[in-house]
Design a protein around this motif. Structure first.
Motif, PDB file in Angstrom:
ATOM      1  N   UNK B 261      36.204 -47.879 -36.970  1.00 57.17           N
ATOM      2  CA  UNK B 261      36.700 -46.790 -37.798  1.00 57.17           C
ATOM      3  C   UNK B 261      38.192 -46.566 -37.568  1.00 57.17           C
ATOM      4  N   UNK B 262      38.613 -46.631 -36.305  1.00 52.96           N
ATOM      5  CA  UNK B 262      40.036 -46.484 -35.991  1.00 52.96           C
ATOM      6  C   UNK B 262      40.822 -47.584 -36.696  1.00 52.96           C
ATOM      7  N   UNK B 263      40.375 -48.828 -36.501  1.00 49.50           N
ATOM      8  CA  UNK B 263      41.078 -49.965 -37.105  1.00 49.50           C
ATOM      9  C   UNK B 263      41.084 -49.835 -38.626  1.00 49.50           C
ATOM     10  N   UNK B 264      39.969 -49.389 -39.180  1.00 44.32           N
ATOM     11  CA  UNK B 264      39.875 -49.194 -40.627  1.00 44.32           C
ATOM     12  C   UNK B 264      40.892 -48.166 -41.116  1.00 44.32           C
ATOM     13  N   UNK B 269      45.916 -47.071 -43.843  1.00 46.28           N
ATOM     14  CA  UNK B 269      47.274 -46.540 -43.850  1.00 46.28           C
ATOM     15  C   UNK B 269      48.276 -47.651 -44.205  1.00 46.28           C
ATOM     16  N   UNK B 270      48.040 -48.834 -43.625  1.00 44.14           N
ATOM     17  CA  UNK B 270      48.957 -49.952 -43.891  1.00 44.14           C
ATOM     18  C   UNK B 270      48.933 -50.335 -45.369  1.00 44.14           C
ATOM     19  N   UNK B 331      42.601 -38.712 -37.055  1.00 47.03           N
ATOM     20  CA  UNK B 331      41.245 -39.095 -36.651  1.00 47.03           C
ATOM     21  C   UNK B 331      41.307 -40.321 -35.747  1.00 47.03           C
ATOM     22  N   UNK B 332      42.150 -41.291 -36.151  1.00 48.25           N
ATOM     23  CA  UNK B 332      42.272 -42.517 -35.345  1.00 48.25           C
ATOM     24  C   UNK B 332      42.657 -42.168 -33.913  1.00 48.25           C
ATOM     25  N   UNK B 357      46.829 -50.234 -30.740  1.00 43.90           N
ATOM     26  CA  UNK B 357      45.670 -49.536 -30.168  1.00 43.90           C
ATOM     27  C   UNK B 357      45.415 -50.154 -28.806  1.00 43.90           C
ATOM     28  N   UNK B 358      45.285 -49.319 -27.789  1.00 39.35           N
ATOM     29  CA  UNK B 358      44.937 -49.882 -26.482  1.00 39.35           C
ATOM     30  C   UNK B 358      43.701 -49.175 -25.942  1.00 39.35           C
ATOM     31  N   UNK B 359      42.854 -49.955 -25.321  1.00 42.35           N
ATOM     32  CA  UNK B 359      41.555 -49.433 -24.907  1.00 42.35           C
ATOM     33  C   UNK B 359      41.108 -50.140 -23.636  1.00 42.35           C
TER      34      UNK B 359
END
Lengths: 221, 366
Positions: B261-264, B269-270, B331-332, B357-359
């Motif tokens: 969902x974050x990546x989406x 946005x891109x 949200x991301x 994004x880092x996880x």
């Protein structure tokens, strides 16, 4: 001609689904609430049931459980909820697949076709879909007529996915069939074996799609 | 772990206190012995015994058992040695003195023992009450929290149902109309926009209510990519996605639905800024247990000063096209934080915006 039963409390949704299904040659009956739905299911003997999980109260789930006490009819869950736990609960209570509202008509019809087909897979020594076949007699799997080298677990895994081909199968359902009787939790191993199986199916074979928190679906055609 | 080290700490504190009590006890006895020695001609040696007993009883109300019993023994011996005639020997002449000494010994020991035991019991009862109160309070708090969460969830479910049902009906009706009608096409675009807005609002509520608990599981990164890109086919249009670094990744322990969902959201946005036909690059690296995903587009890049507010709720960049809610990136970030990760944005040195994004993840070789 197939007969479809729609159980949904939204009148407009019922009317629309009726139009969609009738245009595809289904005979349609409908019910606005759970109790009536169960009666219709008993009297009309539908070939497939479209059940709204969002019936008032815990309605949808109750109808499903009571229906499964005496009927084996394929059930497609319609749900606006996107909480995985609820879907898993419905699938493990005997639903065959689900679509999440808002859904596309094409997706809905495809799912209906697939779940109505499910009864016939068990009657043959060969199960196949999307270019893959397994022969249960010779314990052999072929991808585009070439023999695949599979471990026993991968073979069992592929067999479950093929039996469910096109339909969602929950993680628990896979584990029950492939690792029956084992006490340790094999869910981590499941990922590893799926990963291996995906590599062996490559880009030419059918795709194993993960639906997070729910399970897997073998996408064919 | 924690409680063990705490017990060790409290044990250490107790032993330090006991050492303190031993030395205090010796000091007090010394002072008393000197005083009684001076007073001996006026009071007689029986008086000294009473003073000692009193001190032992008083010590028992404050101190631990060990030091009190030691005081009892030491004071009995001291009394015998310095005060009972003949002085400066442990020998006792008169039979009644012998009995006195024995009685003193017994009384001192049992007083010390009884009083400290009483005190220990009192402390235990007090601790029991304190713990009980704490437990009750914790239980009460948990119940309140569960109740508010349940209410929240019910409300969210019913709002979600009410808003999504009409959208679903419009969607199905449009499918029935079929392709090719320009007006229907416009309704469909608007309906999809409405659906995104509703979903964003519901998701933002979920992120903020802290009812959102990530459920990490072993997964392949391709599951995340598929989950992120499949719903965006329409928005991506003729923009090409170029993914690198995905092949080398092992199995990862993460909540693939949330990360997708974050990546989406970042990809969506891109698509708003990247010109049609351009490339959107996703590069993935795993280093020191941190999974990094960089999403770079070839648009205009971020305007000056935008980086600081990009992830704020309802923030809309000055150059952003109409139609957004200003929630996607908020949200991301909320989701990344919920997963103990982070998200950052900057301009790529060669142009275009780049989101990282880092996880932190556990990995497992497949």
């Amino acid at each position: 001609m197939s007969k479809a039963l729609i159980i949904d409390d939204e009148q407009q949704m019922r009317r629309l689904l009726r139009m969609v299904l009738e245009s595809r040659g289904y005979e349609v009956c409908e019910a606005a609430e759970g109790q009536l739905g169960l009666q219709e299911a008993a009297f009309q003997r539908p070939d497939v049931v479209l059940l709204d999980l969002g019936l008032p109260g815990n309605g949808g789930m109750d109808v499903l459980k009571r229906l499964r006490e005496w009927s084996d009819v394929p059930v497609l869950i319609l749900s606006v909820r996107d909480r995985e736990a609820v879907k898993v609960e419905a699938l493990e209570a005997g639903a065959d697949d689900y679509v999440t509202k808002p859904f596309g008509t094409a997706e809905l019809l495809a799912r209906l076709t697939v779940i109505q087909r499910r009864r016939f897979t068990r009657q043959s020594v060969e199960i196949g879909a999307g270019g893959v076949t397994i022969n249960l007699l010779h314990h052999e799997a072929r991808l585009h007529d070439e023999v695949m080298k599979l471990t026993p677990i991968e073979f069992a895994l592929l067999r479950v996915l093929l039996e469910f081909s096109g339909r969602i199968v929950t993680q628990n359902q896979i584990i029950k069939r492939v690792w029956a009787g084992q006490s340790s939790d094999p869910s981590e191993g499941l990922r590893v074996h799926i990963n291996h199986l995906r590599k062996k199916l490559g880009v030419t074979g059918p795709r194993i799609v993960n639906e997070p928190g729910i399970g897997y679906r073998l996408e064919v055609g | 772990m924690n409680t063990e080290s705490e017990t060790a700490k409290s044990r250490k504190a107790v032993s330090e206190a006991v050492v303190g009590q031993f030395s205090w006890g010796l000091m007090i006895l010394f002072v008393l012995v000197s005083a009684c020695w001076v007073l001996l001609p006026y009071t007689g040696y029986q008086f000294t015994a009473m003073v000692f007993l009193m001190v032992i009883v008083l010590a028992g109300t404050r101190w631990n058992r060990g030091p009190v019993l030691a005081m009892a023994v030491v004071s009995a011996l001291v009394w015998n040695f310095f005060f009972i005639p003949p002085q400066f020997t442990l020998h006792i002449d008169k039979p009644q003195d012998m009995i006195m000494f024995a009685l003193f010994f017994v009384v001192a020991l049992s007083m010390g023992h009884l009083i400290t035991r009483l005190r220990e019991r009192e402390a235990a009862v007090e601790q029991y009450h304190a713990e009980r109160e704490q437990l009750l309070e914790a239980k009460h708090r948990a119940e309140l929290l569960a109740e508010s969460e349940r209410l929240h969830r019910t409300l969210l479910d019913s709002v979600s149902h009410e808003l999504k049902t009409p959208i679903a009906i419009i969607r199905t009706a449009l499918d029935g109309l079929g392709q090719g009608n320009a007006y229907a096409g416009e309704i469909e675009t608007a309906n999809l926009r409405l659906q995104r807005i509703v979903e964003n609002f519901l998701e933002m509520t979920r992120v903020e209510s802290e009812a959102l608990v990530p459920r990490p599981d072993w997964c392949e990164i391709s599951d995340v990519l598929h989950g992120a890109t499949a719903p965006l086919k329409r928005e991506l249009g003729e923009r090409r996605l170029r993914v690198s670094g995905a092949e080398e990744l092992p199995l990862l322990m993460l909540d693939s639905r949330l990360l997708a969902q974050v990546l989406g959201n970042v990809l969506h946005n891109a698509t708003l800024y990247a010109p049609g036909g351009s490339e959107i690059e996703i590069h993935m690296v795993l280093e020191n247990g941190i999974l990094e995903m960089r999403v770079r587009d070839h648009g205009q890049g971020l305007a000056l000063g935008v980086e600081d507010h990009l992830f704020d709720k309802f923030y809309r960049a000055p150059d952003s096209p109409a139609g957004g809610t200003g929630l996607g990136l908020a949200i991301a970030r909320g989701l990344m934080w919920a997963m103990k990760g982070d998200i950052e944005a900057r301009n790529h040195p060669e142009g275009g915006a780049e989101f990282t994004l880092s996880l932190p993840v556990k990995t497992r070789q497949a």
